[in-house]
Design an enzyme around this catalytic site. Structure first.
Site, short mmCIF file in Angstrom:
data_model
loop_
_atom_site.label_atom_id
_atom_site.label_comp_id
_atom_site.label_asym_id
_atom_site.label_seq_id
_atom_site.Cartn_x
_atom_site.Cartn_y
_atom_site.Cartn_z
N ASN A 123 -0.30 -18.76 -8.90
CA ASN A 123 0.60 -19.22 -9.96
C ASN A 123 -0.07 -20.13 -10.98
O ASN A 123 0.60 -20.82 -11.74
CB ASN A 123 1.82 -19.91 -9.36
CG ASN A 123 1.45 -21.15 -8.54
OD1 ASN A 123 0.26 -21.41 -8.35
ND2 ASN A 123 2.43 -21.89 -8.08
N ASP A 149 -1.70 -22.95 -10.78
CA ASP A 149 -1.77 -24.41 -10.67
C ASP A 149 -3.12 -24.88 -10.12
O ASP A 149 -3.32 -26.08 -9.89
CB ASP A 149 -0.61 -24.97 -9.83
CG ASP A 149 -0.67 -24.54 -8.38
OD1 ASP A 149 -1.58 -23.76 -8.02
OD2 ASP A 149 0.20 -24.96 -7.59
N GLU A 154 -10.02 -27.65 18.86
CA GLU A 154 -11.19 -28.24 18.20
C GLU A 154 -11.80 -29.29 19.11
O GLU A 154 -11.25 -30.38 19.28
CB GLU A 154 -10.77 -28.90 16.88
CG GLU A 154 -11.96 -29.48 16.14
CD GLU A 154 -11.58 -30.50 15.07
OE1 GLU A 154 -12.35 -30.67 14.13
OE2 GLU A 154 -10.51 -31.15 15.20
N ASP A 156 -5.30 -18.51 -5.73
CA ASP A 156 -4.14 -19.12 -6.39
C ASP A 156 -3.32 -18.02 -7.06
O ASP A 156 -3.88 -17.17 -7.75
CB ASP A 156 -4.65 -20.13 -7.43
CG ASP A 156 -3.52 -20.76 -8.24
OD1 ASP A 156 -2.37 -20.74 -7.75
OD2 ASP A 156 -3.81 -21.26 -9.35
N ASP A 173 -5.85 -29.07 16.39
CA ASP A 173 -6.69 -30.01 15.66
C ASP A 173 -7.00 -31.22 16.54
O ASP A 173 -6.10 -31.77 17.20
CB ASP A 173 -5.91 -30.46 14.41
CG ASP A 173 -6.71 -31.36 13.50
OD1 ASP A 173 -7.69 -30.88 12.93
OD2 ASP A 173 -6.34 -32.54 13.37
N ASP A 179 -2.67 -20.48 -2.47
CA ASP A 179 -1.34 -20.49 -1.87
C ASP A 179 -1.11 -19.22 -1.05
O ASP A 179 -1.96 -18.32 -1.04
CB ASP A 179 -0.28 -20.66 -2.98
CG ASP A 179 -0.56 -19.75 -4.16
OD1 ASP A 179 -0.72 -18.53 -3.93
OD2 ASP A 179 -0.66 -20.26 -5.31
C1 GLC Z 1 -9.90 -32.24 12.22
C2 GLC Z 1 -9.87 -31.40 10.97
C3 GLC Z 1 -10.25 -32.24 9.81
C4 GLC Z 1 -9.21 -33.33 9.67
C5 GLC Z 1 -9.07 -34.11 10.96
C6 GLC Z 1 -7.82 -34.93 10.95
O1 GLC Z 1 -11.17 -32.69 12.52
O2 GLC Z 1 -10.71 -30.27 11.14
O3 GLC Z 1 -10.34 -31.51 8.63
O4 GLC Z 1 -9.55 -34.20 8.62
O5 GLC Z 1 -8.99 -33.29 12.09
O6 GLC Z 1 -6.70 -34.08 11.09
CA CA Z 2 -1.03 -22.11 -6.47
#
Ligand code: GLC
Ligand code: CA
Length: 537
Positions: A32, A34, A273, A30, A209, A38
């Protein structure tokens, strides 16, 4: 902006000897106060990547998002979420990493958008809207029920009823993650433009993904029941996802994405994935290797930590790889319990040695180089809706997403504010600062291994041959051109004397332990409890 990363010939792409490191941006650094990591924080820590010795970074999403799934619910693919920074910060981060010869891989989330994405707002506004067909809308089934039995991976039905337009929309994950209709050419074109936007800015590839979810059965047939379902399993495990994912037209969609990448000169990588068994991974490389460069291989995560099944899974994967396809190995990510929690700290070192000495590209999850364990999260600090939606079923992913412990100060150098999740490392001891000073730490070991892998082509690109051996230990050979390297791994907490026909004499190049005295091994190799060795033969 000058690019320090040089392009490589397609026959020998850069990722063949690269190590990929996954950063979960919320939890890295991080800048900043919060409490949320980032992009400027990542810039601040850029030297760490070079010091560690990784070649590419895959960033979990930092795009505009309401953060219901912490960035996997994207409401604008073409901008950075304000909590992570700005596009200018991104450009700077890219330049800073490229200047260090580190490539940048983005997370591409094509299966679904956030329900806050303007596309979905239009799509939901009326049945006649031109974007209606950008998502999967269907009339209710009998008695107003969902159109079929598909189960959301976040709990409940995959279908959410929209009272205004009196239809259901499909969501494989949370109901705030609305599935796009990849059969619609306009959707494909818009999503290809997303790739082009980032490729033009200079990125070196993508991790797709949930790629299998793009191809659902067009007739929306029910998923068949899973005969292995046991009470206590999450409800989505009741079905086998054969109709809700991985349909036969998946490679058309993947091939289209790959084509977009091919138009760019610097060999962008395409990772996808896929949570599949070894035998089911191969088709994702595509006919003539026109699909994914690296379909993620999670099989070591599921294999019992015993010599026979580990060897079997490695051999099975090697055996199904299409000619010319390149393997990859994963030991952890932001969705899986930490490897050190699964195996214990001692065997986590062996797992790291295995990951970095198998044939193929390793994908290393941030913090695993420290041996981070899952962090126990107090109930009021739980954040992941995949966990809180299904209480008691252990589906939450917060424990493996905790902030990186950089030093031993109260917030571990991660933030000056309140960290969004408790800091990883379970108190002082595992911090980067402390482990850097300790020659025998997991971090020092990982860094030494990465350096050895870079120096020794037998380890990065050599062939892999298992060597027969008795008991709970693994032995294999890596060979490239004239060099031969043996790897020996003791999977148990006890001393072992091993005799391996092919390893009669050699020099120890590396050990997970401090080795005193003779560095030359003879016919009988002595291994300390939980020790792993690399030997030059
Ligand atoms: C994939 C990501 C996971 C996410 C899901 C929906 O499995 O690795 O973190 O929740 O897709 O996008
Ligand atoms: Ca931050």
């Amino acid at each position: 902006m000058t690019r320090a990363v040089k392009s490589s010939a397609k026959a020998d792409p850069w990722w063949h000897d690269a190590v990929i490191y996954q950063v979960y941006p919320r939890s890295f650094q991080d800048s900043n106060g919060d409490g949320i990591g980032d992009l400027r924080g990542i810039i601040e820590r850029a030297d760490y990547f070079s010091w560690l010795g990784v070649d590419a970074i895959w960033f979990s999403p930092f795009f505009t998002s309401p953060m219901v799934d912490f960035g996997y619910d994207v409401s604008n693919y073409l901008d950075v979420d304000p909590s992570f920074g700005t596009l200018a910060d991104f450009d700077e981060m890219l330049a800073v990493l490229h200047a260090r010869n580190i490539r940048v891989i983005l997370d591409y989330v094509p299966n679904h958008t956030s329900d806050q994405h303007p596309w979905f707002a239009q799509s939901r506004s009326s049945r006649e809207n031109p974007k209606r067909d950008w998502y999967l809308w269907r009339d209710p089934g009998a008695d107003g029920r969902p159109p079929n039995n598909w189960q959301s991976l976040a709990g409940g039905s995959s279908w959410e009823f929209d009272a205004d337009t009196r239809q259901y929309y499909c969501h494989t994950f949370l109901k705030q993650q609305c599935d796009l209709n990849w059969r619609n050419p306009a959707v494909r074109e818009a999503m290809h433009d997303v790739l082009r936007f980032w490729l033009e800015r200079g990125v070196d590839g993508f991790r797709i993904d949930a790629v299998g979810c793009l191809a659902k059965d067009p007739a929306l047939r029910d998923d068949p029941p899973n005969p292995h379902f046991r009470p206590g399993d999450p409800p989505f495990a009741r079905n086998i996802m054969v109709n809700s994912a991985n349909g036969p037209d998946i490679m058309g969609f993947v091939g289209g994405i790959r084509k977009v990448l091919e138009a760019y000169p610097r060999d962008p990588i395409l990772i996808g994935e896929v949570y599949l068994k070894t035998g089911e991974i191969a088709p994702y490389y595509g006919a003539e290797l026109t699909g994914l460069h690296l379909p993620t291989n999670f099989n070591l995560l599921w294999t019992p930590w015993k010599a026979a099944p580990i060897l079997e899974v490695i051999g099975a994967y090697e055996a199904v790889l299409p000619v010319g396809a390149w393997p990859d190995w994963v030991m952890g990510n932001h969705d899986q319990p930490r490897i050190a929690s699964r195996l214990g700290r001692a065997q986590a070192r062996i797992a790291m040695l295995l990951l970095l000495t198998l044939r193929g590209t390793p994908i290393l999850y941030y913090g695993d180089e420290l041996g981070l364990e899952d962090v126990a999260i107090p109930p009021d600090k739980l954040r992941d809706p995949f966990g809180t939606n299904l209480p008691g079923l252990n589906q939450g992913r917060d424990p493996e997403r905790c902030p990186m412990p950089w030093d031993d100060t109260p917030n571990a150098g991660f933030t000056t504010g309140d960290p969004w999740l408790p800091i990883g490392g379970n108190g002082p001891g595992l911090s980067v600062e402390r482990q850097r000073k300790d020659r025998s730490s997991m971090l020092s070991m990982t860094r030494d291994l990465l350096a050895l892998r870079r120096k020794e082509p037998a380890l990065s690109r050599g062939s892999w041959t298992p060597l027969p051996i008795e008991g709970e230990a693994l032995a294999y050979l890596r060979q490239h051109a004239g060099s031969r390297v043996g790897v020996l791994l003791n999977l148990e907490d006890e001393h072992k004397r091993l005799r391996v026909a092919e390893i009669t004499t050699g020099n120890v190049m590396f050990s997970t332990h401090e080795r005193q005295g003779r560095q030359r091994i003879g016919q009988d190799v002595e291994l300390a409890p939980n020790e792993g060795l690399i030997v030059a033969l």
